[in-house]
Structures are given as C-alpha cells and as structure tokens.
Design an enzyme around this catalytic site. Structure first.
Site, short mmCIF file in Angstrom:
data_model
loop_
_atom_site.label_atom_id
_atom_site.label_comp_id
_atom_site.label_asym_id
_atom_site.label_seq_id
_atom_site.Cartn_x
_atom_site.Cartn_y
_atom_site.Cartn_z
N LYS A 127 0.85 -1.21 0.00
CA LYS A 127 0.00 0.00 0.00
C LYS A 127 0.88 1.25 0.00
CE LYS A 127 -2.10 -1.09 3.89
NZ LYS A 127 -1.45 -2.37 4.22
N ARG A 153 11.22 -1.81 11.09
CA ARG A 153 10.11 -1.42 11.96
C ARG A 153 9.94 -2.45 13.06
NH1 ARG A 153 4.93 0.25 8.37
NH2 ARG A 153 3.89 -1.07 9.91
N ARG A 198 -9.90 0.67 8.66
CA ARG A 198 -9.42 -0.68 8.94
C ARG A 198 -10.44 -1.48 9.74
NH1 ARG A 198 -3.68 0.47 8.73
NH2 ARG A 198 -2.45 -1.38 9.11
N ARG A 248 -0.50 -9.22 13.19
CA ARG A 248 -1.09 -8.21 12.31
C ARG A 248 -1.95 -8.87 11.23
NH1 ARG A 248 4.20 -5.36 10.62
NH2 ARG A 248 2.92 -4.19 9.15
N ARG A 298 11.72 -5.91 5.08
CA ARG A 298 11.48 -4.47 4.84
C ARG A 298 12.45 -3.62 5.65
NH1 ARG A 298 5.63 -1.81 5.58
NH2 ARG A 298 5.80 -2.80 7.62
#
Ligand code: AP5
Ligand code: MG
Length: 209
Positions: A13, A153, A88, A164, A122
């Site tokens: 996203k 992160r 969300r 998640r 990431r």
C-alpha cells in the site's frame, strides 16, 4: 479523486501510494505514518497508540477517526487523496461516510505466506518514509532519497507480523464486502512486480478519472 488503499500489512500500500500520489499530485495519508510520527514526537496520541502498534493490534477507532477528520480538513486534500491504512474496521468505514465521499477502493491482494517474507525484509527510512526490501538493497544501509540510516520497523518482527495478519483477517477484511456492496471495490493483484502493480492501479484510476 478520493481513493482508499485496502489490503493486508505488507501488500505494498505504502510503496504504491507514494508513486501514485506523485503522479496524480495528491497527498498520501498513511495513518500508520501519522501514528509513528506522533510516537516520535511524544504527543498524547502517540503515547496512547504505541503499545497497540508494538503488539500489532489496531489503535482504537475514535483516535483514528479524529486523526483522519483533522487531516482531510486540510487544504491539500481539496483535489483528492489516497487513504493508506484507513479505514481498517467497519466502524471506521461508517464514520468515514460522514467525513468524505470516496470514489474508489483498491484492494491489493497478496497471500499471507508472501507477506511474512516481504515484511521481515522491509527496511524503512525514519526521516522521509522511504521503503525498501533488503533483497533489492545490495548491502546498502542508507536511504536512496535522503541518505537517512535505514531501520527495521519494530512491528515487522515475525511474531508481530503473524498477529497483524490475524487482526487484518478478523477486523479489516470485512471491508472488502462492505465496499463491494457499495460498488466501489476494485481488486489489484499485488503479487506481481512493482511496475506491474502500479500499471494495474493507474489503469483502474484512469477508468475512474
Ligand atoms: P501501517 O503502517 O499502515 O502498517 P500495515 O497496514 O501493517 O501496512 P504496512 O505499512 O506494513 O504495509 P504496506 O502495505 O504499506 O506495504 P509496503 O509498501 O511497506 O500501520 C501500522 C500500525 O498502525 C497498525 O498495525 C496499527 O496498530 C496502527 N494503525 C494504522 N492505521 C490504523 C487504523 N486505521 N486503525 C487502527 N490502527 C491503525 O511494502 C512492504 C514490503 O514489501 C517492503 O519491503 C516493500 O519493498 C515490499 N514490496 C512492496 N511491493 C512489492 C512487490 N510488488 N513485490 C515485492 N515486494 C514488494
Ligand atoms: Mg505502509
């Protein structure tokens, strides 16, 4: 055009929103980025949000609705925007109906197994938000855009990613039906290369322009 990017964590996203926003000259509104900035600045919202985010849980709806209402009232949103990571939950989507008129919802589809490897690799730039994957960095540890030192992160730790994903399936995926029912949903195959995903998105948006 007022656009929502919907999809699981790691679907791309943020990566695609940056590019599409540059092309369309509209702002990217990432609620995750707004919350991380609030944590860095030590605001009251940041203090409330931190423990939820670190655990991979959703931050309470009322906090997010207030953030988005304030952000969408700013003048740079007048010609459209991409909401990246909001709504969300169904209550967030219902609250949004009273704040904005959404034109199209793009659902970036990626299998759970792919997501774990995307997120564990990431690396992000805390200074400018640049997002990379270790497999494409060739050993580089600084941001291509601003030179900032890249970090991982905290919520990209494997067990938090699993959480998640669970939260996504339970609380966010119902929005697929919600927006389908309103005739606004468009599916994007997010499991292709960056350029192919981008091309699909621009084609859909072109058809809506
Ligand atoms: P947020 O920051 O929004 O995290 P997220 O939804 O989990 O999404 P990500 O940012 O992890 O993934 P992305 O889809 O942007 O993927 P990216 O482009 O980076 O939210 C964080 C937290 O904040 C939440 O857990 C929650 O606590 C809170 N929060 C935020 N909004 C909220 C809300 N509305 N309500 C309640 N709480 C909220 O890409 C991922 C990786 O894949 C990168 O390494 C990238 O390089 C790579 N990649 C991207 N595209 C491709 C591709 N096509 N092929 C191969 N690799 C790719
Ligand atoms: Mg993101």
């Amino acid at each position: 055009m007022n656009i929502i990017f919907l999809g699981p964590p790691g679907a791309g996203k943020g990566t695609q929103a940056v590019r599409v926003c540059e092309a369309l000259k509209i702002p990217q509104i990432s609620t995750g980025d707004i919350l991380r900035a609030a944590i860095r600045e030590g605001t009251e919202t940041g203090l409330k949000a931190k423990s939820y985010m670190d655990a991979g849980q959703l931050v309470p709806d009322e906090i997010l609705v207030d953030i988005v209402r304030d952000r969408l009232a700013q003048s740079d949103c007048a010609n459209g925007y991409i909401l990246d990571g909001f709504p969300r939950t169904v209550p967030q989507a219902e609250a949004l109906e009273g704040i904005a008129r959404i034109d199209v919802v793009l659902e970036l589809q990626v299998e759970d197994e792919k997501i774990v490897s995307r997120l564990s690799g990431r690396r992000v730039c805390p200074a400018c938000g640049g997002t990379y994957h270790v497999s494409l960095l060739g050993g580089r540890t600084s941001c291509e855009k601003c030179g900032g030192e890249l970090i991982q992160r905290k919520d990209d730790a494997p067990e938090t990613v699993q959480n998640r994903l669970k939260v996504y399936h339970e609380q966010t995926q119902p929005l697929v039906d919600y927006y389908q029912g309103k005739g606004k949903l468009k599916a994007v195959d997010g499991d292709l290369g960056l350029d192919k995903v981008y091309a699909q998105i621009m084609e859909i948006l072109g058809a809506h322009a």
